[in-house]
Write a protein that holds these residues in place. Structure first.
Motif, PDB file in Angstrom:
ATOM      1  N   CYS A  28       0.833  -1.212   0.000  1.00 58.58           N
ATOM      2  CA  CYS A  28       0.000   0.000   0.000  1.00 58.58           C
ATOM      3  C   CYS A  28       0.866   1.260   0.000  1.00 58.58           C
ATOM      4  O   CYS A  28       0.569   2.232  -0.699  1.00 58.58           O
ATOM      5  N   ALA A  29       1.938   1.216   0.758  1.00 64.10           N
ATOM      6  CA  ALA A  29       2.828   2.372   0.808  1.00 64.10           C
ATOM      7  C   ALA A  29       3.514   2.587  -0.533  1.00 64.10           C
ATOM      8  O   ALA A  29       3.680   3.724  -0.990  1.00 64.10           O
ATOM      9  N   GLN A  30       3.923   1.470  -1.204  1.00 62.87           N
ATOM     10  CA  GLN A  30       4.578   1.592  -2.493  1.00 62.87           C
ATOM     11  C   GLN A  30       3.635   2.125  -3.566  1.00 62.87           C
ATOM     12  O   GLN A  30       4.047   2.877  -4.451  1.00 62.87           O
ATOM     13  N   GLU A  31       2.354   1.758  -3.494  1.00 61.67           N
ATOM     14  CA  GLU A  31       1.377   2.193  -4.489  1.00 61.67           C
ATOM     15  C   GLU A  31       0.770   3.562  -4.166  1.00 61.67           C
ATOM     16  O   GLU A  31      -0.032   4.076  -4.924  1.00 61.67           O
ATOM     17  N   GLY A  32       1.129   4.125  -3.008  1.00 58.35           N
ATOM     18  CA  GLY A  32       0.612   5.448  -2.631  1.00 58.35           C
ATOM     19  C   GLY A  32      -0.856   5.422  -2.230  1.00 58.35           C
ATOM     20  O   GLY A  32      -1.591   6.392  -2.478  1.00 58.35           O
ATOM     21  N   ILE A  33      -1.294   4.319  -1.634  1.00 58.08           N
ATOM     22  CA  ILE A  33      -2.688   4.190  -1.219  1.00 58.08           C
ATOM     23  C   ILE A  33      -2.834   4.797   0.181  1.00 58.08           C
ATOM     24  O   ILE A  33      -2.181   4.349   1.139  1.00 58.08           O
ATOM     25  N   GLU A  34      -3.677   5.803   0.302  1.00 56.53           N
ATOM     26  CA  GLU A  34      -3.896   6.479   1.594  1.00 56.53           C
ATOM     27  C   GLU A  34      -4.835   5.650   2.461  1.00 56.53           C
ATOM     28  O   GLU A  34      -5.885   5.186   2.002  1.00 56.53           O
ATOM     29  N   PHE A  35      -4.478   5.450   3.720  1.00 57.63           N
ATOM     30  CA  PHE A  35      -5.350   4.737   4.659  1.00 57.63           C
ATOM     31  C   PHE A  35      -5.042   5.223   6.071  1.00 57.63           C
ATOM     32  O   PHE A  35      -4.005   5.824   6.339  1.00 57.63           O
ATOM     33  N   TRP A  36      -5.942   4.934   6.993  1.00 57.18           N
ATOM     34  CA  TRP A  36      -5.773   5.299   8.399  1.00 57.18           C
ATOM     35  C   TRP A  36      -6.600   4.352   9.278  1.00 57.18           C
ATOM     36  O   TRP A  36      -7.362   3.522   8.779  1.00 57.18           O
ATOM     37  N   ASP A  37      -6.435   4.509  10.550  1.00 53.38           N
ATOM     38  CA  ASP A  37      -7.177   3.691  11.541  1.00 53.38           C
ATOM     39  C   ASP A  37      -6.961   2.196  11.293  1.00 53.38           C
ATOM     40  O   ASP A  37      -7.907   1.414  11.200  1.00 53.38           O
ATOM     41  N   LEU A  38      -5.688   1.804  11.179  1.00 53.85           N
ATOM     42  CA  LEU A  38      -5.350   0.402  10.939  1.00 53.85           C
ATOM     43  C   LEU A  38      -5.445  -0.392  12.239  1.00 53.85           C
ATOM     44  O   LEU A  38      -4.951   0.029  13.279  1.00 53.85           O
ATOM     45  N   SER A  39      -6.086  -1.570  12.170  1.00 48.84           N
ATOM     46  CA  SER A  39      -6.192  -2.454  13.342  1.00 48.84           C
ATOM     47  C   SER A  39      -6.121  -3.903  12.880  1.00 48.84           C
ATOM     48  O   SER A  39      -6.578  -4.250  11.777  1.00 48.84           O
ATOM     49  N   ARG A  40      -5.562  -4.740  13.716  1.00 54.78           N
ATOM     50  CA  ARG A  40      -5.387  -6.168  13.381  1.00 54.78           C
ATOM     51  C   ARG A  40      -6.514  -6.961  14.013  1.00 54.78           C
ATOM     52  O   ARG A  40      -6.754  -6.893  15.223  1.00 54.78           O
ATOM     53  N   VAL A  41      -7.226  -7.742  13.174  1.00 56.47           N
ATOM     54  CA  VAL A  41      -8.341  -8.569  13.648  1.00 56.47           C
ATOM     55  C   VAL A  41      -7.850  -9.958  14.053  1.00 56.47           C
ATOM     56  O   VAL A  41      -8.263 -10.515  15.067  1.00 56.47           O
ATOM     57  N   SER A  42      -6.992 -10.535  13.234  1.00 53.63           N
ATOM     58  CA  SER A  42      -6.400 -11.853  13.512  1.00 53.63           C
ATOM     59  C   SER A  42      -4.993 -11.877  12.932  1.00 53.63           C
ATOM     60  O   SER A  42      -4.478 -10.859  12.483  1.00 53.63           O
ATOM     61  N   GLU A  43      -4.385 -13.060  12.917  1.00 57.00           N
ATOM     62  CA  GLU A  43      -3.029 -13.157  12.385  1.00 57.00           C
ATOM     63  C   GLU A  43      -2.978 -12.867  10.897  1.00 57.00           C
ATOM     64  O   GLU A  43      -1.943 -12.445  10.368  1.00 57.00           O
ATOM     65  N   THR A  44      -4.095 -13.102  10.194  1.00 51.74           N
ATOM     66  CA  THR A  44      -4.101 -12.918   8.736  1.00 51.74           C
ATOM     67  C   THR A  44      -5.030 -11.800   8.276  1.00 51.74           C
ATOM     68  O   THR A  44      -5.031 -11.459   7.089  1.00 51.74           O
ATOM     69  N   ASP A  45      -5.856 -11.233   9.183  1.00 52.76           N
ATOM     70  CA  ASP A  45      -6.843 -10.219   8.789  1.00 52.76           C
ATOM     71  C   ASP A  45      -6.538  -8.889   9.475  1.00 52.76           C
ATOM     72  O   ASP A  45      -6.206  -8.845  10.677  1.00 52.76           O
ATOM     73  N   VAL A  46      -6.654  -7.813   8.693  1.00 55.47           N
ATOM     74  CA  VAL A  46      -6.525  -6.453   9.223  1.00 55.47           C
ATOM     75  C   VAL A  46      -7.683  -5.613   8.690  1.00 55.47           C
ATOM     76  O   VAL A  46      -8.273  -5.916   7.647  1.00 55.47           O
ATOM     77  N   ARG A  47      -7.990  -4.556   9.430  1.00 56.84           N
ATOM     78  CA  ARG A  47      -9.023  -3.600   9.009  1.00 56.84           C
ATOM     79  C   ARG A  47      -8.407  -2.202   8.933  1.00 56.84           C
ATOM     80  O   ARG A  47      -7.575  -1.838   9.768  1.00 56.84           O
ATOM     81  N   LEU A  48      -8.847  -1.449   7.938  1.00 58.61           N
ATOM     82  CA  LEU A  48      -8.346  -0.098   7.746  1.00 58.61           C
ATOM     83  C   LEU A  48      -9.411   0.730   7.031  1.00 58.61           C
ATOM     84  O   LEU A  48     -10.344   0.179   6.426  1.00 58.61           O
ATOM     85  N   THR A  49      -9.268   2.044   7.140  1.00 60.09           N
ATOM     86  CA  THR A  49     -10.208   2.972   6.524  1.00 60.09           C
ATOM     87  C   THR A  49      -9.520   3.704   5.391  1.00 60.09           C
ATOM     88  O   THR A  49      -8.373   4.167   5.539  1.00 60.09           O
ATOM     89  N   LEU A  50     -10.233   3.793   4.239  1.00 61.69           N
ATOM     90  CA  LEU A  50      -9.658   4.420   3.057  1.00 61.69           C
ATOM     91  C   LEU A  50     -10.682   5.348   2.422  1.00 61.69           C
ATOM     92  O   LEU A  50     -11.896   5.147   2.562  1.00 61.69           O
ATOM     93  N   PRO A  51     -10.205   6.364   1.672  1.00 65.31           N
ATOM     94  CA  PRO A  51     -11.138   7.143   0.849  1.00 65.31           C
ATOM     95  C   PRO A  51     -11.627   6.285  -0.313  1.00 65.31           C
ATOM     96  O   PRO A  51     -11.087   5.203  -0.593  1.00 65.31           O
ATOM     97  N   ILE A  52     -12.649   6.745  -1.025  1.00 65.03           N
ATOM     98  CA  ILE A  52     -13.243   5.958  -2.108  1.00 65.03           C
ATOM     99  C   ILE A  52     -12.199   5.637  -3.174  1.00 65.03           C
ATOM    100  O   ILE A  52     -12.089   4.492  -3.642  1.00 65.03           O
TER     101      ILE A  52
END
Length: 411
Positions: A28-52
């Motif tokens: 995501c950082a390499q592609e320049g994708i903006e996100f915030w409020d990152l949280s880890r749900v499990s060892e393989t799942d994460v949640r984050l908030t992004l613009p459209i």
């Protein structure tokens, strides 16, 4: 502010499932994708908030990298408008509301005056209204420079005025004209006289002849420093007498008060009236305008509506609260009345002697005659009592006469 921007442009809460979440974050950082409020749900799942737009990039990246991304929650104006896209009446109402708010910001609903001291704010507002600037004036039509020039003609005590209209607010900045200092003609003969009676404690003569000495008792109007000087060499001459004279002065002031039944016993009963002010016009939201209490305290609260930008709207709510009380029948205590009168007398004394005077001693005498309390203040002070005045006709004649020939030298 950032939350408001994200709400307007819309955001998506997404859940991403991949074996290596750290690798996903780096992509995501390499592609320049903006996100915030990152949280880890499990060892393989994460949640984050992004613009459209960021979520669209994330979907493309997920297909290439082989991980799964799905939306969990969508918030913001774009999604709200999409939901009501077929509710035409609601859309029309929203458009009408925003148009009304936008158009109202083109009118002046608040006028703020700053920088005035001697010229009162109501006086300035009255002249502004006479020139077409008041509550409800169309802001873009205000010609600040032309009106400022006219106001300076109408209000000669002002030296400068600027009118800045920003949205629904008009800021009126003024500067008052500084009066010209009185020009003292030092060639004009004068006398230094006593403005008050007292005993002189200190004299400083800058020009002229001493008429009295330190320790002398003088009365108001007596000459302290004479502008007529005698000398053997030049005869009698006149000067612009100047000097500072400090004296001990005495005062006696009296004040009285009738002991009233002034204490209040609140019953706990209240009555509230509400009203709305629209474009400066008050509309009462109640039918009966009478107050059910005989004795009451009134508290008025005005709530002005503002936009997030700070612009004021032409709407305000008024809440008037009436609190009932009954006179307790307990008279003001003698001590309270005495303290009140003593404070009033001291304030009067300080105003009389001015900022340069000093209070040496004070004594208070209290007398009670029925419900009437009389307090007498006796004070000893030191203050400046010297002032200038021109010659009288008699002094002018005296200045023309030649002094008798003596062996005295000029002071």
């Amino acid at each position: 502010m950032k939350k408001a921007i994200n709400f307007v442009r819309g955001s998506i809460r997404a859940e991403v499932a991949c074996p290596y979440p750290e690798r996903f974050i780096n992509l995501c950082a390499q592609e320049g994708i903006e996100f915030w409020d990152l949280s880890r749900v499990s060892e393989t799942d994460v949640r984050l908030t992004l613009p459209i737009k960021g979520y669209k990039k994330l979907r493309v990246l997920a297909e290439k990298a082989g991980f799964d991304a799905r939306p969990v929650k969508k918030t913001g104006v774009p999604f709200f408008l999409w939901k009501i896209r077929k509710r035409y009446v609601l859309l029309a109402g929203m458009v009408l509301m925003f148009a009304t708010v936008w158009s109202s910001s083109l009118f002046v609903w608040e006028i703020h005056v700053e920088g005035n001291d001697k010229v009162t704010t109501p006086e300035i507002l009255s002249e502004l209204k006479a020139h077409g600037i008041g509550i409800g004036t169309f802001g873009p039509s205000v010609s600040s420079e032309a009106i400022s020039n006219d106001l300076l003609m109408k209000l000669p005590r002002l030296s400068w005025i600027a009118i800045n209209v920003s949205g629904s607010r008009a800021d009126v900045l003024v500067r008052e004209r500084i009066p010209k200092p009185e020009i003292v003609d030092e060639n004009t003969p004068t006398m230094v006289y006593a403005t008050k009676s007292g005993v002189i404690t200190k004299m400083s003569v800058l020009e002229g002849a001493r008429a009295v000495q330190e320790g002398a008792t003088v009365e108001a109007g007596d000459v302290l420093v004479s502008g007529i000087m005698d000398s053997i060499s030049s005869g009698r001459r006149t000067v612009h007498a100047m000097g500072e004279v400090t004296a001990r002065t005495w005062y006696a002031f009296s004040a009285q008060i009738v002991l009233p039944a002034s204490e209040k016993a609140y019953t706990g009963k209240t009555q509230t009236k509400t009203a709305v002010i629209i474009a400066g016009k008050r509309i009462n939201l109640y039918l009966n305008g009478g107050i059910v209490f005989d004795d009451y305290d009134k508290i008025t609260k005005i709530t002005v509506l503002r936009l997030p930008t700070g612009n004021i709207l032409p709407f305000a709510f008024v809440t008037e609260t009436y609190t009932d009380y009954k006179p307790s029948g307990t008279q003001m205590s003698l001590l309270t009345a005495t303290e009140l009168l003593e404070k009033r007398l001291l304030d009067r004394l300080n105003k009389t002697i001015g900022d340069d005077g000093q209070i040496i001693t004070t004594t208070f005498d209290t007398a009670v005659d029925g419900d009437i309390v009389v307090v007498t203040l006796k004070a000893e002070c030191t203050e400046q009592i010297a002032a200038l005045r021109p010659f009288t006709a008699e002094e002018q004649q005296q200045a023309k006469e030649q002094p008798p020939k003596t062996n005295e030298t000029e002071n």
